[in-house]
Design an enzyme around this catalytic site. Structure first.
Site, PDB file in Angstrom:
ATOM      1  N   ASP A 194      23.318   6.908 120.778  1.00 49.57           N
ATOM      2  CA  ASP A 194      23.414   5.867 119.748  1.00 49.57           C
ATOM      3  C   ASP A 194      24.662   5.032 119.987  1.00 49.57           C
ATOM      4  O   ASP A 194      25.785   5.535 119.866  1.00 49.57           O
ATOM      5  CB  ASP A 194      23.455   6.512 118.356  1.00 49.57           C
ATOM      6  CG  ASP A 194      23.488   5.463 117.260  1.00 49.57           C
ATOM      7  OD1 ASP A 194      22.446   4.819 117.035  1.00 49.57           O
ATOM      8  OD2 ASP A 194      24.552   5.269 116.650  1.00 49.57           O
TER       9      ASP A 194
ATOM     10  N   TYR B 277      31.324  -0.980 118.694  1.00 43.38           N
ATOM     11  CA  TYR B 277      32.105   0.207 119.039  1.00 43.38           C
ATOM     12  C   TYR B 277      33.055  -0.068 120.198  1.00 43.38           C
ATOM     13  O   TYR B 277      33.988   0.696 120.427  1.00 43.38           O
ATOM     14  CB  TYR B 277      31.198   1.384 119.394  1.00 43.38           C
ATOM     15  CG  TYR B 277      30.285   1.850 118.279  1.00 43.38           C
ATOM     16  CD1 TYR B 277      30.457   1.420 116.957  1.00 43.38           C
ATOM     17  CD2 TYR B 277      29.245   2.728 118.543  1.00 43.38           C
ATOM     18  CE1 TYR B 277      29.607   1.837 115.948  1.00 43.38           C
ATOM     19  CE2 TYR B 277      28.392   3.164 117.538  1.00 43.38           C
ATOM     20  CZ  TYR B 277      28.572   2.714 116.246  1.00 43.38           C
ATOM     21  OH  TYR B 277      27.719   3.137 115.253  1.00 43.38           O
TER      22      TYR B 277
ATOM     23  N   LYS C 157      23.144  -1.903 118.474  1.00 46.35           N
ATOM     24  CA  LYS C 157      23.117  -2.616 117.205  1.00 46.35           C
ATOM     25  C   LYS C 157      23.696  -4.025 117.328  1.00 46.35           C
ATOM     26  O   LYS C 157      24.657  -4.251 118.067  1.00 46.35           O
ATOM     27  CB  LYS C 157      23.909  -1.830 116.143  1.00 46.35           C
ATOM     28  CG  LYS C 157      23.454  -0.381 116.012  1.00 46.35           C
ATOM     29  CD  LYS C 157      24.290   0.390 115.010  1.00 46.35           C
ATOM     30  CE  LYS C 157      23.995   1.870 115.098  1.00 46.35           C
ATOM     31  NZ  LYS C 157      24.633   2.498 116.270  1.00 46.35           N
TER      32      LYS C 157
ATOM     33  N   HIS D 202      23.097  -4.158 112.438  1.00 48.02           N
ATOM     34  CA  HIS D 202      24.107  -3.155 112.105  1.00 48.02           C
ATOM     35  C   HIS D 202      24.437  -3.124 110.609  1.00 48.02           C
ATOM     36  O   HIS D 202      24.558  -2.044 110.026  1.00 48.02           O
ATOM     37  CB  HIS D 202      25.379  -3.439 112.917  1.00 48.02           C
ATOM     38  CG  HIS D 202      26.235  -2.227 113.124  1.00 48.02           C
ATOM     39  ND1 HIS D 202      27.052  -2.077 114.225  1.00 48.02           N
ATOM     40  CD2 HIS D 202      26.415  -1.109 112.382  1.00 48.02           C
ATOM     41  CE1 HIS D 202      27.692  -0.923 114.148  1.00 48.02           C
ATOM     42  NE2 HIS D 202      27.332  -0.321 113.034  1.00 48.02           N
TER      43      HIS D 202
END
Length: 318
Positions: free
Chosen positions: A43, A48, A77, A110
């Site tokens: 994931d 990130y 996302k 997201h």
């Protein structure tokens, strides 16, 4: 490994590896070790900041014959600054370049909020869109287009509430295939789970075993113990001769919810992966159902305050 099966027959592993806050320099080794342990579901997210390193790890693992692309399930996302319909395709192509992939298995919106392009975490009012100024359905239309083009096999949402999901379905006629949300015994998300089951989408749980770095003063002030120290969960774990983390992951699996616990540590990765064989009794499930506290580790207050036009209610609902 247990799987959930999409309408087209694709299967998503019910245990995946989360990569949020996976440290730069360590995430590469974390992905490589997870693949050796047996993880096939990863994931990811643009926000990130580590997708290029993840991509190199995946590429090296495939080059060395440890795994094939067809065996992997890769989720990523769309960030808040690419919510206009025409911005979705460039965003996923950027993610695919970083991950060194031709397609994603699953692409998610997201958050249900929009900011202006190039301002990932704005602090000035002019760099936000006001709630509703960019329709969630416009963003969803862009997601459907990247699925049509084969850039993502499946598309869905993250952190959406029932009303927001109903809105995009009403406007486009297309049901999201997944909603990734925070789920654990202190936030059981029963309304969203019932909506998912009745509407025809799946749920992925983030923070499925809590968050050690967020067991903080906020929890202490509200009298909320760490789940690892909760008496009910500890008792069940002792009865089953298993760690509390296994109980938490088994509870989600038996509810039909995918879990993506995060760890770059091979020992903890293996520990979480072993949870797939644990089975809870109906009495265990009933006992855990009494632990609801409405507590969020990720409360979205970081999007609110200052010059932001958003409130927590805009995101989670009234």
């Amino acid at each position: 490994m247990k799987y959930l099966t999409f309408k087209n027959g694709d299967k998503v592993p019910m245990i995946g590896l989360g990569t949020y806050k996976a440290d730069e320099g360590r995430v590469y080794e974390g992905i490589r070790s997870a693949i050796k342990i047996g993880y096939r579901h990863f994931d990811c997210a643009h926000n990130y900041g580590n997708e290029a390193e993840i991509g190199q790890a995946l590429a090296d693992a495939m080059a060395e014959g440890e795994v094939t692309r067809e065996e992997l399930w890769i989720t990523s996302k769309l960030w808040n600054d690419s919510h206009q319909e025409h911005e979705v395709e460039p965003a996923i192509k950027h993610t695919l370049k970083n991950l060194q992939l031709d397609y994603l298995d699953l692409y998610l919106i997201h958050w249900p909020m929009a900011v202006k392009h190039g301002h990932e975490f704005p602090d000035k009012a002019e760099n936000f869109y006001k709630p509703g100024e960019i329709s969630l359905s416009e963003t969803w239309a862009g997601m459907l287009k990247v699925r049509e083009k084969g850039l993502a096999k499946h598309v869905g949402v993250s952190n959406f509430n029932v009303a927001q999901i109903n809105q995009i379905i009403a406007d486009t006629g297309e049901v999201p295939e997944m909603n990734q949300i925070e789920v654990h015994p202190y936030l059981q998300q029963n309304e969203l789970k019932e909506h998912a089951d009745s509407t025809g989408y799946f749920i992925t749980a983030y923070k499925p075993i809590g968050s050690g770095d967020l067991v903080n003063e906020n929890m202490k002030k509200r009298g909320i113990p760490s789940m690892m120290q909760n008496e009910t969960l500890v008792k069940i774990a002792e009865e089953l001769n298993a760690p509390v983390s296994h109980v938490l992951l088994a509870w989600l699996r038996q509810r039909g919810i995918v879990a993506v616990p995060k760890s770059s540590n091979a020992t903890r990765q293996e520990e979480n992966f072993k949870s797939r064989s644990l089975e809870l009794t109906d009495d265990h499930m009933d006992a855990i159902s009494t632990l609801e506290k409405g507590f969020r580790y990720v409360d979205a207050t970081f999007f609110c305050g200052g010059e932001s036009p958003y409130t927590v209610e805009d995101i989670w609902g009234k």
